[in-house]
Structures are given as C-alpha cells and as structure tokens.
Scaffold this motif. Structure first.
Motif, mmCIF file in Angstrom:
data_model
loop_
_atom_site.group_PDB
_atom_site.id
_atom_site.type_symbol
_atom_site.label_atom_id
_atom_site.label_comp_id
_atom_site.label_asym_id
_atom_site.label_seq_id
_atom_site.Cartn_x
_atom_site.Cartn_y
_atom_site.Cartn_z
ATOM 1 N N ALA A 6 -23.355 -17.073 7.644
ATOM 2 C CA ALA A 6 -21.980 -16.292 6.895
ATOM 3 C C ALA A 6 -22.503 -15.471 5.662
ATOM 4 O O ALA A 6 -23.137 -15.745 5.040
ATOM 5 C CB ALA A 6 -21.437 -17.804 6.317
ATOM 6 N N ILE A 7 -21.851 -14.151 6.031
ATOM 7 C CA ILE A 7 -22.105 -13.116 5.059
ATOM 8 C C ILE A 7 -20.786 -12.916 4.351
ATOM 9 O O ILE A 7 -19.703 -12.732 4.912
ATOM 10 C CB ILE A 7 -22.311 -12.012 5.808
ATOM 11 C CG1 ILE A 7 -23.734 -11.875 6.636
ATOM 12 C CG2 ILE A 7 -22.595 -10.609 4.924
ATOM 13 C CD1 ILE A 7 -23.762 -11.014 7.533
ATOM 14 N N ILE A 32 -22.041 -15.532 13.882
ATOM 15 C CA ILE A 32 -22.105 -14.826 12.942
ATOM 16 C C ILE A 32 -20.534 -14.783 12.291
ATOM 17 O O ILE A 32 -19.776 -14.219 12.830
ATOM 18 C CB ILE A 32 -22.924 -13.555 12.790
ATOM 19 C CG1 ILE A 32 -24.043 -13.702 13.644
ATOM 20 C CG2 ILE A 32 -22.727 -12.896 11.749
ATOM 21 C CD1 ILE A 32 -24.934 -12.272 13.960
ATOM 22 N N TYR A 33 -20.685 -15.026 10.950
ATOM 23 C CA TYR A 33 -19.160 -14.799 10.567
ATOM 24 C C TYR A 33 -19.409 -14.018 9.238
ATOM 25 O O TYR A 33 -20.338 -13.942 8.499
ATOM 26 C CB TYR A 33 -18.692 -16.347 9.748
ATOM 27 C CG TYR A 33 -17.967 -17.232 10.784
ATOM 28 C CD1 TYR A 33 -16.744 -17.481 10.955
ATOM 29 C CD2 TYR A 33 -19.006 -18.027 11.641
ATOM 30 C CE1 TYR A 33 -16.293 -18.510 11.930
ATOM 31 C CE2 TYR A 33 -18.506 -18.760 12.561
ATOM 32 C CZ TYR A 33 -17.029 -18.947 12.651
ATOM 33 O OH TYR A 33 -16.573 -19.838 13.481
ATOM 34 N N VAL A 34 -18.146 -13.177 9.012
ATOM 35 C CA VAL A 34 -18.247 -12.443 7.840
ATOM 36 C C VAL A 34 -16.896 -13.267 6.896
ATOM 37 O O VAL A 34 -15.652 -13.147 7.395
ATOM 38 C CB VAL A 34 -18.111 -11.059 7.915
ATOM 39 C CG1 VAL A 34 -17.332 -10.198 6.422
ATOM 40 C CG2 VAL A 34 -19.104 -10.340 8.528
ATOM 41 N N GLY A 67 -16.653 -19.406 -5.038
ATOM 42 C CA GLY A 67 -15.264 -19.736 -4.671
ATOM 43 C C GLY A 67 -15.170 -19.155 -3.202
ATOM 44 O O GLY A 67 -14.470 -19.716 -2.442
ATOM 45 N N GLY A 68 -15.700 -18.021 -3.162
ATOM 46 C CA GLY A 68 -15.584 -17.269 -1.778
ATOM 47 C C GLY A 68 -16.239 -18.073 -0.672
ATOM 48 O O GLY A 68 -15.543 -18.251 0.613
ATOM 49 N N TYR A 69 -17.402 -18.721 -0.772
ATOM 50 C CA TYR A 69 -18.090 -19.520 0.009
ATOM 51 C C TYR A 69 -17.418 -20.831 0.131
ATOM 52 O O TYR A 69 -17.162 -21.326 1.369
ATOM 53 C CB TYR A 69 -19.596 -19.702 -0.279
ATOM 54 C CG TYR A 69 -20.595 -18.425 0.411
ATOM 55 C CD1 TYR A 69 -20.560 -18.443 1.747
ATOM 56 C CD2 TYR A 69 -21.396 -17.745 -0.458
ATOM 57 C CE1 TYR A 69 -21.445 -17.620 2.361
ATOM 58 C CE2 TYR A 69 -22.069 -16.827 0.175
ATOM 59 C CZ TYR A 69 -21.988 -16.654 1.486
ATOM 60 O OH TYR A 69 -23.034 -15.663 2.108
ATOM 61 N N LEU A 83 -26.310 -18.982 4.150
ATOM 62 C CA LEU A 83 -25.719 -17.942 3.333
ATOM 63 C C LEU A 83 -26.697 -16.740 3.199
ATOM 64 O O LEU A 83 -27.608 -16.715 2.996
ATOM 65 C CB LEU A 83 -25.519 -18.460 1.635
ATOM 66 C CG LEU A 83 -24.326 -19.817 1.638
ATOM 67 C CD1 LEU A 83 -25.126 -20.961 2.556
ATOM 68 C CD2 LEU A 83 -24.185 -19.794 0.316
ATOM 69 N N LEU A 84 -25.912 -15.494 3.562
ATOM 70 C CA LEU A 84 -26.908 -14.321 3.703
ATOM 71 C C LEU A 84 -26.001 -13.149 3.039
ATOM 72 O O LEU A 84 -24.993 -12.855 3.427
ATOM 73 C CB LEU A 84 -27.007 -13.728 5.154
ATOM 74 C CG LEU A 84 -28.060 -12.876 5.389
ATOM 75 C CD1 LEU A 84 -29.217 -13.213 4.983
ATOM 76 C CD2 LEU A 84 -28.090 -12.334 6.876
#
Length: 320
Positions: A6-7, A32-34, A67-69, A83-84
């Motif tokens: 997850a980026i 892979i997620y953005v 909060g974003g993650y 987390l990348l």
C-alpha cells in the motif's frame, strides 16, 4: 499469507511515475494499492491510464500519513500490510525474507527491511536505516543513524534482530495487530506515528523485527523536507504525546519535565541553525502537546512495560 503493498500518495505523481514500475516488477503475484489522499495533481487519472493493474483507494481528504492509512486500510483485505513510501526503490527478492520471518514467529507484529539512501546507495537513510531504537528520554534513533550522523553500510547490520520501532517508510505489519491497536493515532497526522504504534504493540507483548536480508532505497523528504519548520513542529509535539501515552507512570513525570527543558534548549539551537521559524515551531509544538494532553491521557493503556533501552542519555553522549 496474503500480502498487500500500500503506497500512500498525496500529489506524488512524479514519484509514482519514477518508482512504481520498479515496485511492480519486483512484487509479482502481490496486490499493489495506491491510497490517494485527495491529490490535486492528476495522480489518480495518471494511475488509471498508465498502471491499470494497480488498485486505487481514494480518501475524501488529506488526513496525513496516520489518517490516510487508517482510512485506506478499511477497504483493503490482507493478512500483511506493507506500508511503502512513494519515493522508495525496492530490490529483487525484497519480500521473501520478510515473509519468512513472519512465518517463523507468530509473535512478530511488524518488520522493517534495511533502508539505504537512494542518492548514496552505500550509506544508510535517515528514516529507518538498520532498525529503529529509542533512548531512555524518548529520543528515536536508528542502527546506522544517530540524530543527523549517518553510517556507511559495510554489512554491520545484515542481521535479523528485534528492534524498538519499524520505519513507516517501509513497514510490514500484520493486519490483525494493526487493528488490535486501532491503527495509527490520527492526531499525529504525520511523523512518529509508527513509533507510537510499535510502542503500543510492544506494550501488548508483541515483537518488532528488522531483517538485513531485504533492502530498499529511500529518497526521503518527498512530502516534507527537513528544512520545513512544520516537520520540527510535528516531530516534537508527537514525540511528547507518544511519551505521555506509553511511558510507565513512575518515569513519565521526570522524563516529560526533562524533555520540556531540553526542548527549550533545542528551540534556541534550531533557531540559530535553521532560522526563527524553527524556534517558533518548538513553542507551537509545546502548545500543541498541552492541547492534546486530555486526549493523550485517555489513550494510555492499563499497562506500560518498562522496556530495555539499548542506549541511555543519548543526547548527552552525542552532543556533550
């Protein structure tokens, strides 16, 4: 184990364009997620047109790293979250050593690989280096990086060992452990939220590990560089709140008192070195800490473990 990379992205189209092909080529058979934090730079349209294999989670606003993650992970199903940062170059076979370590020990909650500098690839990178540690006054440092001093990588941290905290720059964490701690503290917005989470995990009896068998290269400062006084503000405010949440009560009073005094000295140092905006950032950070204090006290767990600190009085040893 189902692993998802997850980026988190906020106006990072250029970083995605540069580094996402590398992540895709070295992460086969892995979703892979953005997670996009309401970018305004056409990041989402760029991803849809150039990387249709990448899945997108769109957050309604920019709620920072924490909060974003938290928001993005609610929509992602996985056993392991990776987390990348968007400004990270991964290497061949970077995933296998991490997953093997998770399989060996079910009590490991989070793992960090070796993090080297993208522009000086034989040196460690500031954010994580050879694994995160903390001294008895709550100053975070790393194997391979103490304050601003960076070591050259000569294989001295090619081991696999328990650490205090894993860097959010590249952090693998079991989803069940992430949610057992209610994820990141969103009040932090950005900076040191991963240290706070790792500390809470350790207070719950979990382990945080580092493996030098996996390597990534980090540019650093892609969103907020070290010269920005907002970085000074967030680091100091969040560090004080983290200590207040996680230190055993007998130590809490004297450590916080001493840290407030040392932060005053640091404010003058930052002011002379980086300009008056950084001095004011320290004052704002203390005010922000006091404003958060009622909520911070409510977030204290019933038990805080007195952890072993590899280095004590680090600031005095280093500067004095």
């Amino acid at each position: 184990m189902k692993v998802v990379i997850a980026i988190l992205n906020w106006n990072g189209k250029n970083w995605l364009e540069k580094f996402l092909p590398n992540v895709i080529s070295h992460s086969q058979n892995t979703d892979i997620y953005v997670i996009d934090n309401a970018s305004t730079d056409d990041s989402v349209n760029f991803l849809r047109s150039h990387f249709p294999e990448v899945k997108i989670v769109q957050n309604p606003s920019n709620s920072g790293f924490a909060g974003g993650y938290n928001e993005g992970f609610k929509k992602i199903d996985a056993d392991i979250y990776c987390l990348l940062n968007s400004d990270v170059e991964v290497t061949e076979n970077w995933l296998n050593p991490v997953l093997e370590l998770f399989e060996k020990n079910q009590n490991i909650a989070a793992i960090q690989p070796k993090i080297l500098a993208y522009h000086r690839k034989n040196f460690f990178e500031f954010a994580g280096a050879g694994g995160g540690l903390i001294d008895n006054l709550g100053y975070p440092y790393c194997r391979g990086r103490i304050f601003d001093e960076i070591e050259e990588d000569k294989g001295q941290y090619d081991d696999e060992t328990e650490i205090f905290w894993a860097s959010g720059c590249c952090m693998f964490i079991r989803s069940e452990d992430f949610w057992a701690e209610n994820g990141f503290d969103e009040r932090f917005f950005a900076h040191q939220e991963e240290i706070d989470l790792c500390w809470r995990l350790k207070n719950s009896g979990k382990k945080i590990f580092y493996t030098g068998k996996s390597t990534v290269y980090h540019v650093g400062g892609g969103t907020l560089n070290k010269e920005n006084p907002q970085k000074t503000y967030l680091n100091i405010r969040n560090n004080l709140s983290m200590l207040c949440k996680n230190l055993p009560f007998p130590k809490l009073i004297w450590v916080i008192f001493l840290r407030l005094c040392l932060d005053g000295i640091a404010g003058f140092y930052f002011g002379f070195k980086n300009g008056p905006a950084h001095f004011l950032a320290v004052i704002r950070a203390h005010y922000g800490f006091y404003c958060q204090l009622p909520g911070t006290i409510k977030r204290r767990k019933k038990f805080q473990i007195d952890h072993f600190y590899q280095s004590k009085w680090l600031i005095f040893k280093h500067f004095i």
